[in-house]
Design a protein around this motif. Sequence first.
Motif, PDB file in Angstrom:
ATOM      1  N   LEU A  16       0.866  -1.171   0.000  1.00 35.76           N
ATOM      2  CA  LEU A  16       0.000   0.000   0.000  1.00 35.76           C
ATOM      3  C   LEU A  16       0.906   1.225   0.000  1.00 35.76           C
ATOM      4  O   LEU A  16       1.714   1.409   0.902  1.00 35.76           O
ATOM      5  N   MET A  42      -1.818  -3.892   0.895  1.00 32.53           N
ATOM      6  CA  MET A  42      -3.206  -3.478   0.746  1.00 32.53           C
ATOM      7  C   MET A  42      -4.094  -4.448   1.525  1.00 32.53           C
ATOM      8  O   MET A  42      -3.660  -5.541   1.886  1.00 32.53           O
ATOM      9  N   TYR A  78      -4.567  -7.578   6.431  1.00 33.94           N
ATOM     10  CA  TYR A  78      -3.419  -7.122   5.647  1.00 33.94           C
ATOM     11  C   TYR A  78      -2.163  -7.687   6.291  1.00 33.94           C
ATOM     12  O   TYR A  78      -2.200  -8.219   7.411  1.00 33.94           O
TER      13      TYR A  78
END
Length: 359
Positions: free
Chosen positions: A167, A174, A269
């Motif tokens: 991310l 992500m 995540y």
Amino acid sequence: MNKILKIFTLDSLIIPIVAVIFGLIVGALIMLLGGYDPIVAYSSLLSSVFGSSYDFGETIREITPLVMTGLAVGFAARAGLFNIGAEGQYIIGMTAASFVGIKVTGLPTLIHAPLAIIVGGICGGLWAGIAGYLKAKRGVNEVIVCIMLNWTALYLGNYMVNNFMLLKGQQRSMEIQPTASISMDWLSVMFSDARMHLGTGIAVLAAVFFYVYMWKSKQGFELRAVGQNPHAAEYAGMNVSGNIVKAMFVSGVFAGLGGAFQVLGVFHYQTIMSGSPGVGFDGIAVSLIGMSHPFGILLGAGLFGTLTYGSDGMSFGADVPPELIRIVIGSIIFFIAAQGIVRWVLKPIYLKRKKEKVL
């Protein structure tokens, strides 16, 4: 009922219980030496775990991965192997499940979530299978290979996150697709938004599978025979090399599933890790407390998870350093390992009972 009672013998039930009591006593003595009140400390620990539905739910969440890594170590131990690599297999399972959960799109929940779980478990099994293969075919000690694979798994996991799932601007991946989540919202609501997930139920089923496979199947009998005496097993016509690889693979599946559950059910995540999470290493302690028996491992994970989560309560409620909990856990493991001490303490009690029976 008799079959159930046969599971719990003197060694498998009484010795761990006494070892736990001794460990708690040692911890209490150390607290007294440090100027802390052990009664207040243990009371704060229990209130931290059972004081609210949220804390109790989070304790169950803490216990779940310990069950899986404990089963991983225990399964290998029953086959005569020391799987010190549950940490690496846990990370690989986590990474594989993250990849499937993030990169695979367009699937319904009934397919996506089970796929991510299965891939995480299989990848953990294959990672452990490397050590099993080298042990079976090249005679390489599995402990050495597992230690190296733990570090390899850590850096491989970070590489996968950093290059394929990162991310932007964050030190984590992500979030997984909602269809890959195994969180149980209705159960979380019951436990005041604690992070409850389907993996807890699967962990219990995994322990049942461990018991049935190891003690009720031909394959399990062969694994135990290889673990107790590989030369006799080979003389009896068993495939020793194949059973070693099989034992390590199944062991790795357990640990890989533990990692998958954490990503799919708890965090959603994966972070870039500066060091090992430690769950796999804690699984070694859990297996020792449970004496490598699946039902004992369930209890050992419950104890370990309760002490770990409750240590925060000791810190805030009694101002006791959380490191003291590690001393308690270490003391419990010591007394389980040094079973001669426990038997020496219990010997007068059993001799007295025998005399009473004779009279």
